[in-house]
Design a protein around this motif. Structure first.
Motif, PDB file in Angstrom:
ATOM      1  N   PRO A 191     -22.901 -57.081  20.339  1.00 29.41           N
ATOM      2  CA  PRO A 191     -22.279 -58.357  19.971  1.00 29.41           C
ATOM      3  C   PRO A 191     -22.371 -58.625  18.474  1.00 29.41           C
ATOM      4  O   PRO A 191     -23.309 -58.193  17.801  1.00 29.41           O
ATOM      5  N   ARG A 192     -21.392 -59.351  17.962  1.00 29.57           N
ATOM      6  CA  ARG A 192     -21.478 -59.832  16.581  1.00 29.57           C
ATOM      7  C   ARG A 192     -22.403 -61.053  16.562  1.00 29.57           C
ATOM      8  O   ARG A 192     -21.988 -62.171  16.894  1.00 29.57           O
ATOM      9  N   LEU A 193     -23.635 -60.819  16.188  1.00 32.15           N
ATOM     10  CA  LEU A 193     -24.624 -61.894  16.088  1.00 32.15           C
ATOM     11  C   LEU A 193     -25.379 -61.713  14.770  1.00 32.15           C
ATOM     12  O   LEU A 193     -26.074 -60.706  14.589  1.00 32.15           O
ATOM     13  N   SER A 276     -16.539 -60.699  27.455  1.00 32.82           N
ATOM     14  CA  SER A 276     -16.983 -62.088  27.523  1.00 32.82           C
ATOM     15  C   SER A 276     -16.840 -62.711  28.900  1.00 32.82           C
ATOM     16  O   SER A 276     -17.330 -63.828  29.127  1.00 32.82           O
ATOM     17  N   THR A 300     -11.489 -69.343  14.833  1.00 30.59           N
ATOM     18  CA  THR A 300     -12.156 -68.039  14.755  1.00 30.59           C
ATOM     19  C   THR A 300     -11.434 -67.021  13.885  1.00 30.59           C
ATOM     20  O   THR A 300     -12.079 -66.212  13.211  1.00 30.59           O
ATOM     21  N   ALA A 324     -12.507 -64.192  23.041  1.00 23.49           N
ATOM     22  CA  ALA A 324     -13.919 -64.096  22.673  1.00 23.49           C
ATOM     23  C   ALA A 324     -14.355 -62.640  22.570  1.00 23.49           C
ATOM     24  O   ALA A 324     -15.143 -62.275  21.687  1.00 23.49           O
ATOM     25  N   GLN A 328     -16.020 -61.095  19.254  1.00 25.82           N
ATOM     26  CA  GLN A 328     -17.443 -60.786  19.316  1.00 25.82           C
ATOM     27  C   GLN A 328     -17.756 -59.306  19.504  1.00 25.82           C
ATOM     28  O   GLN A 328     -18.871 -58.870  19.190  1.00 25.82           O
TER      29      GLN A 328
END
Length: 444
Positions: A191-193, A276, A300, A324, A328
């Motif tokens: 995930p893009r975190l 997602s 986004t 999403a 992500q």
């Protein structure tokens, strides 16, 4: 050969926030266990196998599975996911005698500290938030020292992970202190975190401590877990994860920059078509509207109209899932591959679960890599799975993984930003597809 409960490290007795140190060579196996945790947010998709394990605060263990009589075999070092708060390499989900026997490699699955005890400590220094990364670095060092005894080649270690485990695998792959401990990187559903800003991390720590009402160092583990879950509602998503620091750099999700520091020699990046869905499927369907999707796109993407072209559905729920997923998971994979200085290959897993609303959800590929027919059969995402389809997709996923372990990324499979394409896997087979022009433009 199956050796669970191998201790790779230890901390001083009573030092909950202490640094992991190497164990004495030859230390006996322990009973398989997980670090303390509550049920996970994806149990309704994955099942409850993690609840079968004992929980201990000293679960610094890994599990080695290997074919009999092997020598000089590649090694898959796999970091399980779980939203930074759940997971264990000792779970039956990763029982894989057929995988290692037929694939001819050594599988290592690993535990690391989780949740509040894994990411907070007594001093309030952000370095306390990266204890799991140091746990994993210690486990990789153990592999270098010991894996040859199981038939593995310490020079052929692929550092891999799923979800939060992939996040850790990527962070380790760009950390210069890990150089030489792994030769390749495999990212499943990363995930893009971004690492938490330090002020946010401090607020999260204060919220847990305020709810706990006592010191982290002395409170019982169940009380810390209760406080962790009680405090979560008022915090941002994924509140218990590393903060910005040298080991979790601020530019980690600026992938065009961070991937330049990669020290492994090849990258395989796998995402699913509807990642997602795993996080959205339990929300009421009538809560998803076209207006809500449009608002998400506006918030986004720099070009919302272009992103909307990629959603390919009239159903608001599925459009939100795909929007999403694009933000992500899919675009981060493409960005890493487009800028990687080492050969990279991108794969999209399109096979869909029969579980209502799941589609090709986050974590679904795991059941087709590990020995899923038996070990994942009680997982809700495998409901009504057709035997022939499952066998076909399993064979394709295992061929993909084994080819990477043995050969890395072939010249013809390397992602080319000038002519981008990715592999697609579903029940119909495996095929190359060009990256859609809109994807490339949204990425650019």
């Amino acid at each position: 050969m199956d050796a669970p409960g191998l201790r790779y490290g230890t901390v001083p007795l009573g030092s909950r926030g202490g640094e992991v140190s190497a164990v004495v060579a030859g230390e006996a196996q322990t009973r398989p266990a997980a670090f303390p945790q509550r049920p996970g947010m994806l149990d309704g998709l994955l099942g409850t196998a993690l609840s079968e394990l004992d929980q201990r605060e000293d679960a610094f263990t890994l599990r080695v599975q290997a074919p009999a009589g092997g020598e000089g075999l590649p090694v898959l070092f796999f970091i399980p996911g779980g939203g930074f708060t759940t997971g264990s390499g000792e779970s039956r989900w990763y029982d894989s005698p057929a995988l290692v026997r037929n694939g001819g490699f050594v599988l290592v699955t690993v535990n690391y500290r989780l949740g509040a005890t894994g990411h907070f400590g007594p001093s309030g220094d952000p370095s306390e938030s990266t204890k799991p990364l140091r746990d994993l670095r210690a486990a990789l060092a153990w592999v270098q020292e010991n894996i040859s005894a199981f038939g593995g080649d310490p020079g052929k270690v692929t550092l891999a992970g799923d979800s939060a485990g992939a996040w850790y695998a990527y962070a380790l792959s760009i950390d210069p202190s890990v150089r030489g401990l792994a030769a390749q990187t495999l990212l499943l559903s990363m995930p893009r975190l971004a690492p938490l800003p330090v002020d946010v991390w401090l607020n999260h720590r204060a919220a847990v401590l305020g709810t706990l009402g006592s010191e982290l160092a002395t409170a019982p583990a169940p009380a810390i877990l209760d406080a962790q879950e009680a405090a979560r509602a008022g915090l941002r998503a994924f509140p218990y994860m590393p903060a910005e620091s040298a080991e979790a750099p601020v530019d980690l999700v600026r992938y065009a920059d961070s991937v330049q520091r990669i020290h492994t020699g090849a990258l395989l990046i796998v995402t699913t078509a509807e990642e997602s869905a795993a996080f959205l499927r339990n929300q009421p369907r009538d809560g998803f509207t076209d207006a809500g999707v449009d608002e998400f796109l506006e918030r986004t993407f720099k070009d919302p109209a272009l992103a909307a072209e990629l959603l390919e559905s009239d159903d608001a729920y599925l459009r939100m899932v795909r929007a999403a997923t694009l933000a992500q998971f899919r675009l981060p994979a493409l960005e890493i591959a487009a800028h990687s200085p080492v050969p990279a290959e991108v794969v999209r897993f399109d096979h869909q679960s029969k579980l209502d609303g799941a589609y090709a959800a986050h974590c679904f590929p795991l059941a087709f890599i590990f020995d899923g027919t038996d070990r994942w059969k009680d997982s809700p995402m495998m409901v009504e799975a057709a035997e022939a389809e499952t066998a076909r997709v399993t064979a394709l996923m295992r061929e993909l993984i084994c080819r990477f372990l043995y050969c890395g990324v072939a010249d013809g499979s390397r992602y080319d930003a000038g002519d981008p394409r990715s592999l697609v896997i579903d029940a119909g087979g495996i095929r190359w597809e060009p990256v859609r022009e809109a994807e490339a433009q949204v990425l650019g």
